[in-house]
Scaffold this motif. Sequence first.
Motif, PDB file in Angstrom:
ATOM      1  N   GLY A 159      41.857  28.605  41.243  1.00  0.00           N
ATOM      2  CA  GLY A 159      40.750  29.225  40.533  1.00  0.00           C
ATOM      3  C   GLY A 159      40.214  30.455  41.225  1.00  0.00           C
ATOM      4  O   GLY A 159      40.168  31.547  40.645  1.00  0.00           O
ATOM      5  N   VAL A 160      39.804  30.327  42.492  1.00  0.00           N
ATOM      6  CA  VAL A 160      39.309  31.478  43.246  1.00  0.00           C
ATOM      7  C   VAL A 160      40.451  32.444  43.539  1.00  0.00           C
ATOM      8  O   VAL A 160      40.295  33.663  43.444  1.00  0.00           O
ATOM      9  CB  VAL A 160      38.633  31.028  44.555  1.00  0.00           C
ATOM     10  CG1 VAL A 160      38.254  32.237  45.417  1.00  0.00           C
ATOM     11  CG2 VAL A 160      37.389  30.194  44.258  1.00  0.00           C
ATOM     12  N   GLY A 161      41.613  31.910  43.881  1.00  0.00           N
ATOM     13  CA  GLY A 161      42.739  32.747  44.271  1.00  0.00           C
ATOM     14  C   GLY A 161      43.198  33.710  43.201  1.00  0.00           C
ATOM     15  O   GLY A 161      43.483  34.885  43.486  1.00  0.00           O
ATOM     16  N   THR A 162      43.275  33.268  41.949  1.00  0.00           N
ATOM     17  CA  THR A 162      43.725  34.167  40.880  1.00  0.00           C
ATOM     18  C   THR A 162      42.749  35.317  40.684  1.00  0.00           C
ATOM     19  O   THR A 162      43.151  36.452  40.415  1.00  0.00           O
ATOM     20  CB  THR A 162      43.914  33.402  39.559  1.00  0.00           C
ATOM     21  OG1 THR A 162      42.730  32.624  39.269  1.00  0.00           O
ATOM     22  CG2 THR A 162      45.117  32.473  39.636  1.00  0.00           C
ATOM     23  N   PHE A 163      41.461  35.030  40.833  1.00  0.00           N
ATOM     24  CA  PHE A 163      40.475  36.111  40.756  1.00  0.00           C
ATOM     25  C   PHE A 163      40.563  37.013  41.986  1.00  0.00           C
ATOM     26  O   PHE A 163      40.457  38.237  41.887  1.00  0.00           O
ATOM     27  CB  PHE A 163      39.057  35.545  40.643  1.00  0.00           C
ATOM     28  CG  PHE A 163      38.695  35.047  39.269  1.00  0.00           C
ATOM     29  CD1 PHE A 163      38.652  35.922  38.190  1.00  0.00           C
ATOM     30  CD2 PHE A 163      38.382  33.719  39.051  1.00  0.00           C
ATOM     31  CE1 PHE A 163      38.312  35.483  36.915  1.00  0.00           C
ATOM     32  CE2 PHE A 163      38.034  33.264  37.789  1.00  0.00           C
ATOM     33  CZ  PHE A 163      38.003  34.134  36.714  1.00  0.00           C
ATOM     34  N   ALA A 164      40.747  36.412  43.175  1.00  0.00           N
ATOM     35  CA  ALA A 164      40.774  37.188  44.419  1.00  0.00           C
ATOM     36  C   ALA A 164      41.935  38.177  44.440  1.00  0.00           C
ATOM     37  O   ALA A 164      41.778  39.325  44.895  1.00  0.00           O
ATOM     38  CB  ALA A 164      40.861  36.250  45.621  1.00  0.00           C
ATOM     39  N   VAL A 165      43.100  37.767  43.970  1.00  0.00           N
ATOM     40  CA  VAL A 165      44.240  38.683  43.902  1.00  0.00           C
ATOM     41  C   VAL A 165      43.872  39.902  43.057  1.00  0.00           C
ATOM     42  O   VAL A 165      44.112  41.052  43.446  1.00  0.00           O
ATOM     43  CB  VAL A 165      45.477  37.967  43.318  1.00  0.00           C
ATOM     44  CG1 VAL A 165      46.583  38.980  42.991  1.00  0.00           C
ATOM     45  CG2 VAL A 165      46.001  36.918  44.299  1.00  0.00           C
TER      46      VAL A 165
END
Length: 329
Positions: A159-165
């Motif tokens: 969840g956070v990772g897809t936004f962070a990328v």
Amino acid sequence: MKAIVQDRFGPPDTLRLADVDRPEPADGQVLVRVHAAAVNPYDWHMLRGDPYAARLLGGIGLTRPKQRVAGIDAAGEVAAVGPGVPGLSPGDAVLGFCPGAFAEYAVTTPDLLVPKPESLTFEQAAAVPMAAVTALRGISTVGRVRAGQRVLVNGAGGGVGTFAVQVAVSLGAEVTGVCGADKAGLVRSLGAAYVVDHAREDWTDGRRRHDVILDNVGNLPPSRVRRALTPAGTLVANGGGTPGRVFGAIGGMLRVVALNVVVRQRLAVIVPSAPSGPTREDLTAVSELVASGRLTPVIGRTLPLKDAAEAVRHVERGHALGKTVLAVR
């Protein structure tokens, strides 16, 4: 109204669908008719009362859940506003932080809501608040990422990772995503220049170094993660830990803070967003990124409200693709 309630701390099976009274907005409050709600690691921490140390801080509850109706991320329509709430009217489509979001209606305050971008469905909008704000803080506010830097996101398919990328790419960084092989194609599609399969490659072996690392997993000691940093690089730790531990992620974050005092590299922590942390400025920033097309929510699974226990269980296993969302309406 229908709502997912929890009367005691425990595993996801303690959640149950029940009929409860519809809340009414008091002075300075907004009643939201919830169309969709997202599930976060925050939710299973609240559900289990984990870590135990957090119960002493007052946000979870000491012997039983402080918030009987579960959930925090929501998107829907304003149903009613209390006295002293300017700028919002019944029918306005909004997204934001709504304590008790796993329900047909939830009460919140106007500073925790922003207009829903027209380009998003309610399910997509519900996926934004906690994960996108946490990603923006980790990459931009804490990580201080600049154009041309090398950025690694551990847990890039979550969840956070897809936004962070996407946030890092929008800032002009060269992004490496660490994830499972089943998420590699997605992470590349979000703009990652390189993707590392954590099951086959050791991204901490030091062969490739990065200016900023956002670690959303927290399963490796900082001393090992630092090998993948440049000599003056920044490690941003976002959570970690397991259910039932006395200190959980808090202990890991304290170790990062302590180590920062004695190393040249910059080691920092980001506390995942919760109602006491985000501001309207945070929500507005991520909403503008979404509206501009630079940020797109990734939803891996959508379930009906009645299946909230399964949704939380799915997220708690730690391998969810993107965001898991509950369709309420």
